[in-house]
Design a protein around this motif. Structure first.
Motif, short mmCIF file in Angstrom:
data_model
loop_
_atom_site.label_atom_id
_atom_site.label_comp_id
_atom_site.label_asym_id
_atom_site.label_seq_id
_atom_site.Cartn_x
_atom_site.Cartn_y
_atom_site.Cartn_z
N TYR A 170 0.85 -1.15 0.02
CA TYR A 170 -0.15 -0.16 0.10
C TYR A 170 0.86 1.11 0.03
CZ TYR A 170 -4.77 1.62 1.49
OH TYR A 170 -5.97 2.22 1.48
N LEU A 171 0.69 2.19 -1.06
CA LEU A 171 1.70 3.37 -1.12
C LEU A 171 0.99 4.23 -0.74
CD1 LEU A 171 3.65 2.26 -4.58
CD2 LEU A 171 4.31 1.81 -2.17
N LYS A 172 -0.13 4.62 -1.18
CA LYS A 172 -0.90 5.80 -0.99
C LYS A 172 -2.57 5.61 -1.00
CE LYS A 172 -0.41 10.44 -3.41
NZ LYS A 172 -0.01 11.10 -4.33
N ILE A 191 -9.93 -0.95 -10.36
CA ILE A 191 -8.69 -0.77 -11.04
C ILE A 191 -8.88 0.39 -12.21
CG2 ILE A 191 -6.70 -1.45 -12.56
CD1 ILE A 191 -7.02 -4.06 -11.08
N THR A 192 -8.22 1.48 -11.92
CA THR A 192 -8.45 2.76 -12.86
C THR A 192 -7.23 2.92 -14.04
OG1 THR A 192 -7.55 4.36 -11.31
CG2 THR A 192 -9.90 4.12 -11.41
N ARG A 193 -6.10 2.31 -13.35
CA ARG A 193 -4.79 2.57 -14.39
C ARG A 193 -3.69 1.42 -13.90
NH1 ARG A 193 -0.50 7.49 -14.16
NH2 ARG A 193 0.60 6.96 -15.86
N LEU A 194 -3.31 0.77 -14.87
CA LEU A 194 -2.17 -0.12 -14.79
C LEU A 194 -0.83 0.40 -15.13
CD1 LEU A 194 -4.07 -3.49 -15.61
CD2 LEU A 194 -3.23 -2.59 -13.25
N VAL A 221 -0.57 0.02 -9.60
CA VAL A 221 -1.92 -0.12 -9.75
C VAL A 221 -2.67 0.98 -9.02
CG1 VAL A 221 -4.00 -1.58 -9.54
CG2 VAL A 221 -1.83 -2.83 -9.92
N ASP A 222 -3.28 1.96 -9.75
CA ASP A 222 -4.12 2.94 -9.07
C ASP A 222 -5.60 2.40 -9.25
OD1 ASP A 222 -2.05 4.53 -11.28
OD2 ASP A 222 -2.49 5.59 -9.56
N LEU A 223 -6.21 2.62 -7.97
CA LEU A 223 -7.50 2.09 -7.81
C LEU A 223 -8.41 3.44 -7.43
CD1 LEU A 223 -5.52 -0.03 -6.49
CD2 LEU A 223 -7.70 -1.59 -6.75
N ALA A 224 -9.88 3.44 -7.91
CA ALA A 224 -10.92 4.19 -7.25
C ALA A 224 -11.43 3.53 -6.15
CB ALA A 224 -12.07 4.52 -8.48
N THR A 225 -11.68 4.25 -5.21
CA THR A 225 -12.20 3.56 -3.84
C THR A 225 -13.67 4.41 -3.44
OG1 THR A 225 -11.03 5.06 -2.39
CG2 THR A 225 -9.95 2.81 -3.00
N THR A 226 -14.35 3.60 -3.02
CA THR A 226 -15.92 4.27 -2.68
C THR A 226 -16.51 3.38 -1.62
OG1 THR A 226 -17.01 2.94 -4.19
CG2 THR A 226 -16.43 5.20 -4.99
N CYS A 227 -17.31 4.09 -0.67
CA CYS A 227 -18.07 3.63 0.28
C CYS A 227 -19.59 4.00 0.39
CB CYS A 227 -17.29 3.72 1.62
SG CYS A 227 -18.19 2.96 2.99
N LEU A 245 -2.92 3.82 -4.43
CA LEU A 245 -2.04 3.61 -5.21
C LEU A 245 -0.98 2.43 -4.46
CD1 LEU A 245 -0.21 3.97 -7.87
CD2 LEU A 245 1.09 5.62 -6.35
N VAL A 246 -1.12 1.34 -5.27
CA VAL A 246 -0.49 0.04 -4.72
C VAL A 246 0.77 -0.24 -5.64
CG1 VAL A 246 -2.47 -0.51 -3.26
CG2 VAL A 246 -2.15 -1.54 -5.45
N LEU A 247 1.60 -1.15 -4.99
CA LEU A 247 2.79 -1.91 -5.70
C LEU A 247 2.59 -3.21 -5.79
CD1 LEU A 247 5.68 -1.48 -6.93
CD2 LEU A 247 6.53 -1.95 -4.57
N ALA A 248 2.44 -3.97 -6.93
CA ALA A 248 1.85 -5.10 -6.81
C ALA A 248 2.83 -6.19 -7.45
CB ALA A 248 0.54 -5.42 -7.94
N ARG A 249 4.01 -5.68 -7.05
CA ARG A 249 5.44 -6.62 -7.74
C ARG A 249 5.27 -7.90 -7.09
NH1 ARG A 249 10.48 -3.24 -6.69
NH2 ARG A 249 9.59 -2.36 -8.62
N ASP A 250 4.92 -8.04 -5.91
CA ASP A 250 5.09 -9.32 -5.30
C ASP A 250 3.94 -10.26 -5.66
OD1 ASP A 250 7.48 -8.46 -4.13
OD2 ASP A 250 6.26 -7.91 -2.43
#
Length: 130
Positions: free
Chosen positions: A66-68, A89-92, A99-105, A119-124
């Motif tokens: 989890y980066l941001k 996912i909004t952008r790869l 990986v950029d993601l939109a979040t809603t609740c 914004l997350v790092l999905a390297r692993d």
């Protein structure tokens, strides 16, 4: 939650979770963090925790860093009502494993409680990118 761990990451893919928070959940948060006790509303930290759970368990899944997170809280979430958190996912950026993601609740009535992005790092994450 959905079983998305084995599917490749693609723009538009999403996952969601629904959770009802009760007074004991708010008390537990207070006990571990010192967050103020609320009688009326779910603390923002618990709502963001739903997003964190989705990102680390479901999409992209285990191994995600989890980066941001940016979250705008639009209204209070009443205690005892089911809340549905969703990430999409909004952008790869495969070259950087980002990986950029939109979040809603949302509340049960469909009212938007919070929105933002992560914004997350999905390297692993093995085989994450299509």
């Amino acid at each position: 939650m959905t079983d998305t761990a084995r599917q490749p990451l693609t723009t538009g893919r999403s996952a969601q979770i629904t959770r009802t928070f009760n007074p004991a959940d708010i008390q537990a948060l207070h006990a571990v963090s010192g967050a103020p006790l609320s009688q009326d509303a779910v603390p923002e930290a618990l709502i963001n925790g739903l997003f964190s759970s989705l990102l680390g368990v479901d999409l992209p899944g285990q191994g995600t860093n989890y980066l941001k997170q940016e979250t705008e809280f639009l209204q209070a979430a009443p205690i005892g009502e089911p809340l549905t958190a969703r990430v999409e996912i909004t952008r790869l950026r495969p070259e950087k494993h980002l990986v950029d993601l939109a979040t809603t609740c949302h509340s049960p009535s469909g009212a938007l409680i919070a929105r933002g992005r992560a914004l997350v790092l999905a390297r692993d994450v093995a085989g994450a990118f299509a």
